[in-house]
Design a protein around this motif. Structure first.
Motif, PDB file in Angstrom:
ATOM      1  N   LYS A   1     -16.757  30.709  33.184  1.00 50.01           N
ATOM      2  CA  LYS A   1     -15.718  30.115  34.035  1.00 50.01           C
ATOM      3  C   LYS A   1     -15.758  30.676  35.451  1.00 50.01           C
ATOM      4  N   TYR A   2     -15.901  31.997  35.581  1.00 50.83           N
ATOM      5  CA  TYR A   2     -15.881  32.647  36.888  1.00 50.83           C
ATOM      6  C   TYR A   2     -17.277  32.829  37.488  1.00 50.83           C
ATOM      7  N   GLN A   3     -18.258  32.181  36.890  1.00 57.95           N
ATOM      8  CA  GLN A   3     -19.633  32.162  37.383  1.00 57.95           C
ATOM      9  C   GLN A   3     -20.211  33.561  37.590  1.00 57.95           C
ATOM     10  N   ARG A   4     -19.995  34.405  36.590  1.00 57.56           N
ATOM     11  CA  ARG A   4     -20.581  35.741  36.590  1.00 57.56           C
ATOM     12  C   ARG A   4     -21.920  35.632  35.863  1.00 57.56           C
ATOM     13  N   LYS A   5     -22.916  35.120  36.570  1.00 59.14           N
ATOM     14  CA  LYS A   5     -24.181  34.729  35.938  1.00 59.14           C
ATOM     15  C   LYS A   5     -24.897  35.880  35.249  1.00 59.14           C
ATOM     16  N   GLU A   6     -24.994  37.018  35.908  1.00 64.18           N
ATOM     17  CA  GLU A   6     -25.687  38.158  35.302  1.00 64.18           C
ATOM     18  C   GLU A   6     -24.972  38.596  34.023  1.00 64.18           C
ATOM     19  N   ILE A   7     -23.659  38.630  34.075  1.00 62.08           N
ATOM     20  CA  ILE A   7     -22.881  39.020  32.895  1.00 62.08           C
ATOM     21  C   ILE A   7     -23.005  37.977  31.801  1.00 62.08           C
ATOM     22  N   ALA A   8     -22.936  36.702  32.166  1.00 64.39           N
ATOM     23  CA  ALA A   8     -23.050  35.627  31.175  1.00 64.39           C
ATOM     24  C   ALA A   8     -24.385  35.715  30.445  1.00 64.39           C
ATOM     25  N   LEU A   9     -25.451  35.942  31.180  1.00 63.93           N
ATOM     26  CA  LEU A   9     -26.773  36.063  30.557  1.00 63.93           C
ATOM     27  C   LEU A   9     -26.847  37.291  29.655  1.00 63.93           C
ATOM     28  N   TYR A  10     -26.260  38.388  30.100  1.00 66.52           N
ATOM     29  CA  TYR A  10     -26.243  39.603  29.285  1.00 66.52           C
ATOM     30  C   TYR A  10     -25.472  39.369  27.988  1.00 66.52           C
ATOM     31  N   LEU A  11     -24.268  38.828  28.095  1.00 62.55           N
ATOM     32  CA  LEU A  11     -23.440  38.600  26.916  1.00 62.55           C
ATOM     33  C   LEU A  11     -24.066  37.567  25.979  1.00 62.55           C
ATOM     34  N   GLU A  12     -24.695  36.574  26.557  1.00 66.25           N
ATOM     35  CA  GLU A  12     -25.359  35.548  25.748  1.00 66.25           C
ATOM     36  C   GLU A  12     -26.494  36.147  24.922  1.00 66.25           C
ATOM     37  N   GLY A  13     -27.157  37.164  25.457  1.00 67.21           N
ATOM     38  CA  GLY A  13     -28.296  37.775  24.789  1.00 67.21           C
ATOM     39  C   GLY A  13     -27.932  38.758  23.694  1.00 67.21           C
ATOM     40  N   ILE A  14     -26.652  39.113  23.576  1.00 69.86           N
ATOM     41  CA  ILE A  14     -26.216  40.064  22.550  1.00 69.86           C
ATOM     42  C   ILE A  14     -26.052  39.335  21.229  1.00 69.86           C
ATOM     43  N   LYS A  15     -26.669  39.852  20.228  1.00 68.16           N
ATOM     44  CA  LYS A  15     -26.554  39.266  18.881  1.00 68.16           C
ATOM     45  C   LYS A  15     -25.737  40.205  18.019  1.00 68.16           C
ATOM     46  N   TYR A  16     -24.801  39.636  17.275  1.00 63.34           N
ATOM     47  CA  TYR A  16     -23.974  40.441  16.375  1.00 63.34           C
ATOM     48  C   TYR A  16     -24.490  40.326  14.972  1.00 63.34           C
TER      49      TYR A  16
ATOM     50  N   VAL B   1     -15.465  41.648  33.172  1.00 60.30           N
ATOM     51  CA  VAL B   1     -16.057  40.353  33.543  1.00 60.30           C
ATOM     52  C   VAL B   1     -15.377  39.825  34.795  1.00 60.30           C
ATOM     53  N   PHE B   2     -14.046  39.800  34.790  1.00 57.19           N
ATOM     54  CA  PHE B   2     -13.293  39.292  35.938  1.00 57.19           C
ATOM     55  C   PHE B   2     -13.686  40.026  37.219  1.00 57.19           C
ATOM     56  N   ASN B   3     -13.866  41.349  37.117  1.00 59.62           N
ATOM     57  CA  ASN B   3     -14.253  42.159  38.283  1.00 59.62           C
ATOM     58  C   ASN B   3     -15.738  42.074  38.619  1.00 59.62           C
ATOM     59  N   ASP B   4     -16.497  41.337  37.806  1.00 60.49           N
ATOM     60  CA  ASP B   4     -17.945  41.187  37.995  1.00 60.49           C
ATOM     61  C   ASP B   4     -18.651  42.557  37.990  1.00 60.49           C
ATOM     62  N   ASP B   5     -18.259  43.379  37.016  1.00 65.02           N
ATOM     63  CA  ASP B   5     -18.780  44.740  36.914  1.00 65.02           C
ATOM     64  C   ASP B   5     -19.705  44.851  35.698  1.00 65.02           C
ATOM     65  N   ILE B   6     -20.968  44.526  35.903  1.00 66.22           N
ATOM     66  CA  ILE B   6     -21.948  44.497  34.820  1.00 66.22           C
ATOM     67  C   ILE B   6     -22.102  45.876  34.178  1.00 66.22           C
ATOM     68  N   ALA B   7     -22.008  46.933  34.965  1.00 62.19           N
ATOM     69  CA  ALA B   7     -22.159  48.283  34.403  1.00 62.19           C
ATOM     70  C   ALA B   7     -21.052  48.569  33.388  1.00 62.19           C
ATOM     71  N   LEU B   8     -19.802  48.248  33.728  1.00 57.76           N
ATOM     72  CA  LEU B   8     -18.708  48.469  32.783  1.00 57.76           C
ATOM     73  C   LEU B   8     -18.803  47.518  31.596  1.00 57.76           C
ATOM     74  N   VAL B   9     -19.271  46.304  31.811  1.00 60.44           N
ATOM     75  CA  VAL B   9     -19.482  45.377  30.695  1.00 60.44           C
ATOM     76  C   VAL B   9     -20.418  46.019  29.680  1.00 60.44           C
ATOM     77  N   LYS B  10     -21.527  46.569  30.153  1.00 54.89           N
ATOM     78  CA  LYS B  10     -22.510  47.180  29.255  1.00 54.89           C
ATOM     79  C   LYS B  10     -21.931  48.392  28.534  1.00 54.89           C
ATOM     80  N   VAL B  11     -21.181  49.226  29.246  1.00 55.62           N
ATOM     81  CA  VAL B  11     -20.562  50.399  28.620  1.00 55.62           C
ATOM     82  C   VAL B  11     -19.629  49.952  27.507  1.00 55.62           C
ATOM     83  N   LEU B  12     -18.781  48.978  27.788  1.00 58.19           N
ATOM     84  CA  LEU B  12     -17.790  48.528  26.806  1.00 58.19           C
ATOM     85  C   LEU B  12     -18.444  47.862  25.597  1.00 58.19           C
ATOM     86  N   VAL B  13     -19.456  47.048  25.842  1.00 56.17           N
ATOM     87  CA  VAL B  13     -20.159  46.411  24.723  1.00 56.17           C
ATOM     88  C   VAL B  13     -20.823  47.468  23.851  1.00 56.17           C
ATOM     89  N   ASN B  14     -21.396  48.477  24.483  1.00 63.56           N
ATOM     90  CA  ASN B  14     -22.076  49.535  23.724  1.00 63.56           C
ATOM     91  C   ASN B  14     -21.137  50.343  22.838  1.00 63.56           C
TER      92      ASN B  14
END
Length: 119
Positions: free
Chosen positions: A104-119, A70-83
């Motif tokens: 906090k760091y205004q990573r909008k694409e990541i925030a929307l992705y993480l918000e859409g994940i349901k556990y 998230v800090f690095n604004d790396d959506i691809a790695l975010v998706k890999v790690l969540v998966n």
């Protein structure tokens, strides 16, 4: 784990042939996974994830691998790690979850992705 720093996949793979605890802390309190994500070495991350490690273990006093992605604004790695089971709501020494960091760091694409994940 200089092979991660050098992003030397052959050496990294060779070093993992021997039994090794990938949840240990090294290099300034990083685990191999958190260090690879901090350096944005997606290929190193892919290699490490083939082994038994705790994807949610934070660096000492800091972020998880997902937090670094998230800090690095790396959506691809975010998706890999969540998966592979990274917990978007886990709070560690930063007292903020990856989800909160994305806001906090205004990573909008990541925030929307993480918000859409349901556990």
């Amino acid at each position: 784990m200089s092979s991660i720093e050098k992003q030397d996949l052959k050496q990294l793979t060779r070093s993992l042939e021997e039994p090794i605890d990938l949840n240990f802390y090294y290099h300034d309190g990083f685990t191999p996974l958190t260090y690879a994500v901090k350096l944005s070495c997606s290929q190193c991350v892919e290699v490490l994830l083939q082994y038994n490690l705790d994807v949610n273990k934070p660096q000492k006093g800091g972020l998880t691998a997902l937090g670094w992605a998230v800090f690095n604004d790396d959506i691809a790695l975010v998706k890999v790690l969540v998966n592979v089971g990274a917990d978007k709501k886990a709070k560690y020494d930063t007292r903020m979850s990856a989800e909160e960091l994305s806001i906090k760091y205004q990573r909008k694409e990541i925030a929307l992705y993480l918000e859409g994940i349901k556990y």
